[in-house]
Structures are given as structure tokens and as C-alpha cells.
Design a protein around this motif. Structure first.
Motif, short mmCIF file in Angstrom:
data_model
loop_
_atom_site.label_atom_id
_atom_site.label_comp_id
_atom_site.label_asym_id
_atom_site.label_seq_id
_atom_site.Cartn_x
_atom_site.Cartn_y
_atom_site.Cartn_z
N ARG A 190 156.03 87.73 32.60
CA ARG A 190 157.44 87.43 32.88
C ARG A 190 158.01 86.52 31.78
NH1 ARG A 190 156.78 86.18 37.67
NH2 ARG A 190 157.48 88.14 38.57
N LYS A 191 157.24 85.52 31.39
CA LYS A 191 157.68 84.58 30.34
C LYS A 191 157.90 85.30 29.02
CE LYS A 191 156.23 80.28 28.06
NZ LYS A 191 155.15 79.24 28.01
N GLU A 192 157.06 86.27 28.71
CA GLU A 192 157.16 87.02 27.46
C GLU A 192 158.26 88.08 27.49
OE1 GLU A 192 153.35 88.74 26.80
OE2 GLU A 192 152.32 86.81 26.67
N GLY A 193 158.81 88.36 28.65
CA GLY A 193 159.82 89.41 28.76
C GLY A 193 159.25 90.81 28.92
N MET A 237 150.77 97.44 36.61
CA MET A 237 149.34 97.31 36.90
C MET A 237 148.50 97.64 35.66
SD MET A 237 149.11 96.20 40.00
CE MET A 237 150.61 95.32 39.57
N ASN A 238 148.90 98.67 34.92
CA ASN A 238 148.16 99.02 33.70
C ASN A 238 148.20 97.88 32.69
OD1 ASN A 238 147.08 101.56 34.22
ND2 ASN A 238 148.94 102.62 33.64
N GLU A 239 149.36 97.25 32.53
CA GLU A 239 149.49 96.16 31.56
C GLU A 239 148.74 94.92 32.02
OE1 GLU A 239 150.59 93.89 28.23
OE2 GLU A 239 150.62 96.06 28.57
N ALA A 240 148.96 94.52 33.28
CA ALA A 240 148.37 93.27 33.77
C ALA A 240 146.87 93.40 34.02
CB ALA A 240 149.08 92.83 35.05
N LEU A 241 146.49 94.33 34.89
CA LEU A 241 145.09 94.47 35.27
C LEU A 241 144.27 95.22 34.23
CD1 LEU A 241 145.62 95.36 39.03
CD2 LEU A 241 144.47 93.31 38.19
N GLY A 242 144.85 96.29 33.71
CA GLY A 242 144.11 97.13 32.78
C GLY A 242 144.01 96.55 31.38
N ARG A 243 145.15 96.39 30.70
CA ARG A 243 145.11 95.96 29.30
C ARG A 243 144.75 94.49 29.15
NH1 ARG A 243 147.58 94.11 24.78
NH2 ARG A 243 149.36 93.19 25.86
N ARG A 244 145.37 93.62 29.95
CA ARG A 244 145.17 92.18 29.77
C ARG A 244 143.93 91.64 30.47
NH1 ARG A 244 150.74 89.15 28.63
NH2 ARG A 244 151.92 90.89 27.74
N MET A 245 143.65 92.13 31.67
CA MET A 245 142.51 91.62 32.42
C MET A 245 141.26 92.48 32.28
SD MET A 245 144.59 90.33 35.86
CE MET A 245 143.08 89.92 36.74
N LYS A 246 141.38 93.61 31.60
CA LYS A 246 140.24 94.48 31.29
C LYS A 246 139.55 95.03 32.55
CE LYS A 246 141.01 93.34 27.04
NZ LYS A 246 141.86 94.25 26.19
N VAL A 247 140.33 95.32 33.57
CA VAL A 247 139.81 95.89 34.81
C VAL A 247 139.95 97.41 34.77
CG1 VAL A 247 140.01 95.94 37.32
CG2 VAL A 247 140.44 93.80 36.09
N SER A 257 149.36 88.63 46.41
CA SER A 257 149.60 87.82 45.22
C SER A 257 150.78 86.88 45.45
CB SER A 257 149.88 88.72 44.01
OG SER A 257 151.10 89.42 44.16
N LYS A 258 150.72 85.72 44.81
CA LYS A 258 151.83 84.77 44.88
C LYS A 258 152.97 85.22 43.98
CE LYS A 258 148.95 80.74 46.00
NZ LYS A 258 147.68 81.47 46.08
N GLU A 259 152.64 85.80 42.83
CA GLU A 259 153.65 86.28 41.89
C GLU A 259 154.12 87.67 42.28
OE1 GLU A 259 155.10 84.82 39.23
OE2 GLU A 259 154.01 82.93 39.51
N ALA A 260 155.42 87.89 42.18
CA ALA A 260 156.00 89.21 42.45
C ALA A 260 155.81 90.14 41.26
CB ALA A 260 157.48 89.08 42.78
N GLU A 318 143.86 85.05 38.73
CA GLU A 318 144.08 85.46 37.34
C GLU A 318 145.26 86.42 37.24
OE1 GLU A 318 141.79 87.65 33.58
OE2 GLU A 318 140.69 87.26 35.45
N PHE A 319 145.38 87.29 38.23
CA PHE A 319 146.51 88.23 38.24
C PHE A 319 147.83 87.46 38.29
CE2 PHE A 319 149.68 90.70 40.59
CZ PHE A 319 149.73 91.86 39.82
N ASP A 320 147.92 86.44 39.14
CA ASP A 320 149.14 85.64 39.23
C ASP A 320 149.46 84.99 37.88
OD1 ASP A 320 149.91 86.12 41.89
OD2 ASP A 320 148.59 84.54 42.65
#
Length: 237
Positions: free
Chosen positions: A224-227, A42-52, A91-94, A215-217
Motif C-alpha cells: 500500500r505504501k509503495e502504491g 495474492m500473487n504479488e503479496a504471497l507468491g512473489r514477495r513471500m515466496k509461498v 488478516s488485519k490489513e485489507a 507477515e502478510f499484514d
């Protein structure tokens, strides 16, 4: 960002995430902060990347779910169910996929027979052990003779004392506990997947943040693609 204020006191521009406070390695409280796989994703996806702006708070799991349902928190990350879909958008993505596998004491003479098991219902002829907090086991092993322990650590210690043949459960949780208890090499994971569950982000339907799910998905798919997801999971092995 971690915020220690109670959920109702948080500003509306902060997405209030709640977790189980004792479900390592997915989420647990340590030194007054939440840690674990779910928190890191959540920190990486929502916090760092999505700036939430985020808050991470841990509670007994039933209370955490009730906070979302009663409009006192925005979201949790867990296995989707029809009941949870009744008050959240999922979310659609796990965020993570959990495999459910079997664990035996090294040298267990019944291991060759257990390697023939294909699904949880095939475990009925064996002596089983598990712990009361394992919801998957309560459902999947219903009607079987199970030695129930209070916690997973107790169940794994019983396994190495030959109290039963096999423990079955979430591989992330089991492997984390095996390492923590110093049982590596004494408890063996069998390479058979009995079941798979996904943990997804579930956002309350009337949350101001529900619009972020598309956007989260996309963000999770890119991670996932980046590993990056694999790297986060590896921190807790």
C-alpha cells in the motif's frame, strides 16, 4: 503459480486459495485460469514477495466457503463476518476496500434529489434496481421496492431504459461492468459513499499457513505504501 488439480490432491506446501468464479473484477474464471484483483494481490503479496506456492481455484461462492470450512482449502479473500471468523483467522490489513455508491442514467431529473442522500436507508422514496447476487443490496435495501434482475449487466441495462431511478452497489463491480457494457457516459456514478466494506484474507484456523498472517499484514502494508495496490486496482477500471 496456477495449479489445476482438485483441492484435496494438492501438496501441503501449496496454499490453496479459493474464490468466487464469477465476481469480476475481484475474481472470475477465464480460459481455465482465475483472474481479478484478488488473484493479482495474492500473487504479488504471497507468491512473489513471500515466496509461498499458491493455487487459485474458482467455484460458486457457497461451495468455495464450504471447501475452507471443511478442510479442503486453506483460505479465501472476502468481507469479514462473525460467521467467517468462527472458522478462519482474518488478516488485519485489507486486501481491498470497497465503496458502495449510487449510479444514475445521465440526465436523470431526480439526480439533484439523490445527491442529498446520505445513507442507504435514505433511498426509500426512490425507484430502485439491483441484482439478486448483490448481498449488500439485499441487506441494505430490505423493505424497499426494488426491481431485481438476475445479473448486474441486466440491472444496468434496465437503468438506462428508465426502468428505475438509481442503482446502488459496489463501485469496483459497477464501474467494471459499465465499461464492459459500453455504458460509459450513459451511466453516472454519484460522489456519495453509502457504505464501505473491506475484503481481507481469511485463513482456516487449522491450516498450516495460518502463521503467515503477520507477515502478510506487513507485506500488504508495504504494498500500500509503495502504491502497488493502487496499480493493481487500476488494471480493472
Amino acid at each position: 503459480m496456477f495449479i489445476s488439480a482438485s483441492a484435496p490432491a494438492l501438496a501441503q506446501d501449496t496454499l490453496r486459495l479459493v474464490y468466487s468464479d464469477g465476481f469480476a473484477p475481484y475474481s472470475w474464471r477465464e480460459n481455465h485460469r482465475m483472474r481479478g484483483i484478488l488473484v493479482d494481490v495474492m500473487n504479488e503479496a504471497l507468491g512473489r514477495r513471500m515466496k509461498v506456492a499458491l493455487s487459485h481455484q474458482g467455484f460458486p461462492w457457497k461451495r468455495a466457503q464450504a471447501l475452507v470450512k471443511n478442510n479442503l482449502a486453506d483460505a479465501f479473500v472476502t468481507v469479514p463476518t462473525p460467521a467467517r471468523a468462527g472458522f478462519t483467522i482474518i488478516s488485519k490489513e485489507a486486501v481491498v476496500s470497497a465503496t458502495y455508491q449510487m449510479y444514475v442514467k445521465a440526465g436523470n431529473p431526480r439526480t439533484p434529489s439523490l445527491l442529498q442522500v446520505k445513507k442507504a436507508s435514505d433511498l426509500k422514496p426512490f425507484s430502485l434496481g439491483n441484482y439478486l447476487g448483490n448481498g449488500w443490496a439485499r441487506k441494505s435495501l430490505a423493505g424497499m421496492q426494488v426491481h431485481w434482475a438476475g445479473k448486474i449487466a441486466e440491472s444496468l441495462r434496465m437503468l438506462v431504459k428508465d426502468r428505475f431511478d438509481v442503482f446502488a452497489g459496489n463501485s469496483h463491480v459497477a464501474n467494471y461492468q459499465i465499461k464492459k457494457l459500453g455504458l460509459t457516459g450513459r451511466v453516472i456514478e454519484l460522489p456519495i459513499v453509502l457504505d464501505i466494506n473491506t475484503f481481507n484474507l481469511c485463513v482456516r484456523k487449522n491450516s498450516v499457513f495460518v502463521h503467515l498472517l503477520d507477515e502478510f499484514d506487513q507485506t500488504i502494508a508495504q504494498m500500500r505504501k509503495e502504491g502497488v495496490l493502487t496499480e493493481i486496482y487500476a488494471r480493472y477500471r
